[in-house]
Design a protein around this motif. Structure first.
Motif, PDB file in Angstrom:
ATOM      1  N   ASP A 163     -29.260  -2.451  51.905  1.00  0.00           N
ATOM      2  CA  ASP A 163     -29.324  -1.927  53.274  1.00  0.00           C
ATOM      3  C   ASP A 163     -29.929  -0.511  53.250  1.00  0.00           C
ATOM      4  OD1 ASP A 163     -28.878  -0.876  55.772  1.00  0.00           O
ATOM      5  OD2 ASP A 163     -26.783  -1.532  55.888  1.00  0.00           O
ATOM      6  N   PRO A 164     -31.077  -0.320  53.903  1.00  0.00           N
ATOM      7  CA  PRO A 164     -31.710   1.007  53.866  1.00  0.00           C
ATOM      8  C   PRO A 164     -30.892   2.090  54.557  1.00  0.00           C
ATOM      9  CG  PRO A 164     -32.892  -0.477  55.348  1.00  0.00           C
ATOM     10  CD  PRO A 164     -31.851  -1.300  54.673  1.00  0.00           C
ATOM     11  N   ARG A 165     -29.905   1.678  55.389  1.00  0.00           N
ATOM     12  CA  ARG A 165     -29.050   2.702  56.014  1.00  0.00           C
ATOM     13  C   ARG A 165     -28.017   3.223  55.019  1.00  0.00           C
ATOM     14  NH1 ARG A 165     -27.505  -1.290  60.710  1.00  0.00           N
ATOM     15  NH2 ARG A 165     -27.424  -2.452  58.782  1.00  0.00           N
ATOM     16  N   ALA A 166     -27.712   2.409  53.995  1.00  0.00           N
ATOM     17  CA  ALA A 166     -26.675   2.792  53.032  1.00  0.00           C
ATOM     18  C   ALA A 166     -27.254   3.387  51.745  1.00  0.00           C
ATOM     19  CB  ALA A 166     -25.818   1.573  52.689  1.00  0.00           C
ATOM     20  N   ARG A 168     -31.040   4.693  49.429  1.00  0.00           N
ATOM     21  CA  ARG A 168     -32.482   4.961  49.344  1.00  0.00           C
ATOM     22  C   ARG A 168     -32.898   4.602  47.929  1.00  0.00           C
ATOM     23  NH1 ARG A 168     -33.573  10.864  51.138  1.00  0.00           N
ATOM     24  NH2 ARG A 168     -35.644  10.023  51.561  1.00  0.00           N
ATOM     25  N   LYS A 188     -27.291   7.273  47.073  1.00  0.00           N
ATOM     26  CA  LYS A 188     -26.373   7.012  48.183  1.00  0.00           C
ATOM     27  C   LYS A 188     -26.365   8.280  49.035  1.00  0.00           C
ATOM     28  CE  LYS A 188     -22.290   4.355  47.995  1.00  0.00           C
ATOM     29  NZ  LYS A 188     -20.903   4.121  47.534  1.00  0.00           N
TER      30      LYS A 188
END
Ligand SMILES: C[S@@+](CC[C@H](N)C(=O)[O-])C[C@H]1O[C@@H](n2cnc3c(N)ncnc32)[C@H](O)[C@@H]1O
Length: 191
Positions: A163-166, A168, A188
């Motif tokens: 998940d790119p929100r969680a 990189r 993270k």
């Protein structure tokens, strides 16, 4: 400016987020070069846990840590990394600043004992769970040995799905060198 080699770049990235007194994990201890790097980086107040399935590797690493006066900062486990959550201190959950993986086989050891996707993928997932906000996971992938290309492919597919929100996630690789290892780094955010 010149581009750093793969392993030194992994160390550079880890160094940037691992504070003195911090907690770190070496998921593939091997000859102990990364374990020693982590033990030095966390300093006198920090702690490192390391995993390997080969006693030979752990004995070599233990000797290296002892010779460098940092063995007391490290707990070595003769266990597969996919069991790290059973062996890490419970209070480390969500507070580990760096987890390093260096996949493949033990240099100067049995080349048929290799890391495998069936255990590497669960280990990566556990490592990400145990990372602190602001922490980093690094993984060096090799494709030259039998099974290496398949493992690298599986790991990359797993990382692509994060998940790119969680997280990189980045990849570093010399493109014009055949079988050049890849460095994957997963940050993270937060902290
Ligand atoms: C490339 S070597 C690691 C080199 C090491 N980072 C160093 O600095 O010398 C890979 C290591 O992973 C270990 N290994 C293989 N399967 C494993 C597993 N399931 N869990 C933990 N370690 C494993 C091998 O025994 C080998 O020592």
């Amino acid at each position: 400016m010149s581009l750093p080699a793969t392993l030194p770049f992994a160390h550079q990235l880890v160094k940037g987020v691992l504070p003195p007194g911090g907690w770190a994990v070496d998921a593939t201890v091997g000859n102990g070069h990364d374990t020693l790097f982590l033990a030095r980086s966390v300093g006198a107040g920090g702690k490192v846990h390391g995993f390997d399935i080969q006693r030979e590797a752990l004995e070599r690493a233990e000797a290296r840590l002892r010779d460098n006066g940092v063995a007391h900062r490290v707990t070595l486990h003769h266990q597969g990394h996919h069991r790290m959550k059973e062996y890490l201190p419970p209070e480390w959950k969500g507070k580990v600043s760096a987890v390093m993986f260096n996949l493949g086989y033990l240099p100067k050891g049995d080349p048929t004992v290799i890391t495998r996707p069936a255990t590497t993928l669960p280990a990566l997932s556990q490592a990400l769970e145990w990372l602190s906000p602001g922490g980093i996971l690094t993984a060096v992938l090799y494709t030259r040995h039998p099974g290496g290309a398949e493992e690298a492919d599986r790991v990359l597919r797993y990382i692509h799905e994060l998940d790119p929100r969680a997280y990189r996630a980045v990849q570093y690789r010399f493109l014009n060198r055949r079988h050049a290892p890849s460095l994957i780094a997963v940050f993270k955010p937060g902290g």
